[in-house]
Scaffold this motif. Structure first.
Motif: not given
Length: 476
Positions: A277-278, A283-286, A357-362
């Protein structure tokens, strides 16, 4: 299998055990092994040096290949801290869907081995609502040890959400309903229930466990802060980190000119961690045009089904986007020391990386990896669902992300990338100060030791005679 002898335990102080029954303890980031192994390793060591604690055992499982490679069941990890391996008759580490088949065997092994320590076990602490934890709860009953259970809003939260969805997968509903049964049984069995605080403290947990809201007898719900161990660089940290940095720098661009922002995300490859999802959101946000996304996690030697599925989804997300594929770097799981060295290097202005740093967990019930990145000096973004908002204040010491969809996550990524460097540095300073003052492994160990002593002083539940229904009703 052989035990390797009894641990040498002082005559005074409590003997406590903690459990991690899913995944391999020494391979965080691979398969089912995540932040819990890092947490229990550091807390076990800190507890062992805490006043009033005689020794700590971390209870794990070992499948047939593990036992063929190493037949010793009990081995010292560090002074006062031992690893106790419970045999499981499987050809791979047991997962949540099949560990129930081994529940009675696990209870027998735990009872047998914990009874052979030379000193009675005082307290056993379990942290997941699974069949393995219920097996250990039964072992604690049999040997007369106090039981501590760390409860979380899941699985009740997920069950509530699934019931509102007409398209819910019946298998997921069945599994979560069974986990609700297990969590309620563990709460009923436990001498002390602990929570992991979220945005509203323990309010959500109390909502799902009304028996705790009613006071649950003499037991009170508490949520001691979890903690990060002090950073200890490995002897060859510079060399090992240098190899990783060369690969990242090759995508970020030369140090002399403007560099793409490095987005780092660390975690086991699993649908709940949402690496796929990340990538889609990126990609979708450019964001792929101005940043390098570095994903760390998973096994390349023997990936499990969930890892393979997540990798396939990541690959599918990049199809038709050659620029994204060029700016995406997938690294296998690294040791905790290597991860923390990498984070420090990326955060160090000397190396001239603009890193986030990014955490994209549900959802993250706690998010140890997020805390470690904060401690390293990186500006972080984590999910607004779960326990991260308890310590991450949006816009103050980091950013909170809506991770419910690629579109929502993409908005958060744009906000993270557009954060100016001065604001990012201020957030990172506040985050680092918070972790170092309030979220240390030693502080967590002190809090846990106090709870364990209180459980023992209040007296254990009556252990006389066999339970007429040792595991409760048949699994759902």
């Amino acid at each position: 299998p052989r035990t390797g002898g009894r641990p040498s335990l002082p005559s005074s102080g409590l003997v406590v055990a903690q459990s991690m029954l899913m995944g391999r303890f020494d391979r965080p980031g691979e398969g089912l092994s995540g932040g819990l192994s890092v947490l229990l390793d550091s807390v076990g060591e800190a507890l062992a040096s805490t006043d009033g604690i005689a020794g700590v055992l971390t209870v794990v499982t070992a499948c047939r290949p593990d036992l063929e490679a190493d037949r010793v069941l009990l081995r010292r990890r560090s002074p006062g801290h031992w690893i106790l391996r419970l045999p499981v008759d499987t050809d791979r580490p047991a997962g949540p869907q099949d560990i129930g088949e081994h529940r009675e065997a696990l209870a027998w092994w735990a009872t047998t081995l914990l009874s052979a320590l030379g000193r009675p076990l005082d307290v056993l602490h379990v942290r997941y609502a699974d069949d393995g934890s219920l097996a250990l709860a039964e072992a604690a009953r049999r040997i007369g040890a106090g039981l501590v259970f760390t409860a979380t809003p899941d699985p009740h939260r997920r069950m509530s959400e699934l019931l509102d969805r007409p398209d819910a997968d019946p298998d997921h509903v069945r599994l979560d309903l069974h986990r609700v049964f297990l969590a309620d049984r563990l709460v009923a069995r436990a001498d002390r229930v602990m929570g992991i605080a979220g945005r509203g403290g323990t309010a959500e947990l109390l909502h799902h466990f009304p028996q705790l809201a009613r006071g649950h007898g003499t037991r009170r719900l508490s949520a001691p802060p979890e903690g990060v161990a002090p950073y200890e660089p490995p002897p060859d940290a510079a060399k090992r980190c240098g190899l990783l940095l060369d690969r990242i720098a090759g995508k970020a661009g030369p140090a002399e000119g403007p560099r793409r922002t490095v987005l780092l995300s660390v975690g086991r490859l699993h649908p709940v961690k949402q690496q796929d999802v990340l990538v889609r959101a990126w990609i979708e946000a450019g964001c792929h045009r101005e940043s390098v996304l570095v994903l760390v996690g998973g096994s390349t030697r023997a990936p499990d089904r969930q890892e393979s599925l997540t990798r396939a989804r990541i690959h599918a997300a990049t199809l038709g986007h050659p620029e994204a594929r060029e700016n995406l770097l997938l690294l296998p799981a690294l040791s905790n020391a290597d991860v923390r060295s990498l984070e420090r290097t990326l955060a160090d202005p000397v190396h001239r990386f603009r890193a986030r740093y990014v955490c994209a967990s549900a959802k993250e019930e706690f998010g140890l990896a997020v805390l470690e990145a904060m401690e390293a000096g990186m500006v972080v973004a984590g999910p607004e669902r779960g326990g991260v908002p308890h310590y991450l204040d949006d816009g103050v010491n980091g950013l909170l992300l809506d991770t419910s969809s690629p579109h929502a996550l993409g908005r958060g990524l744009r906000r993270l990338l557009e954060l100016d460097d001065e604001a990012a540095e201020a957030m990172a300073r506040r985050a680092r100060r918070l972790v170092r003052t309030e979220y240390s492994a030693s502080a967590m160990a002190q809090a846990l030791a106090g709870h364990y002593a209180d459980v023992v002083s209040r007296g254990r539940k009556a252990q006389s005679g066999p339970s007429p229904e040792p595991f409760g009703p048949a699994p759902v």
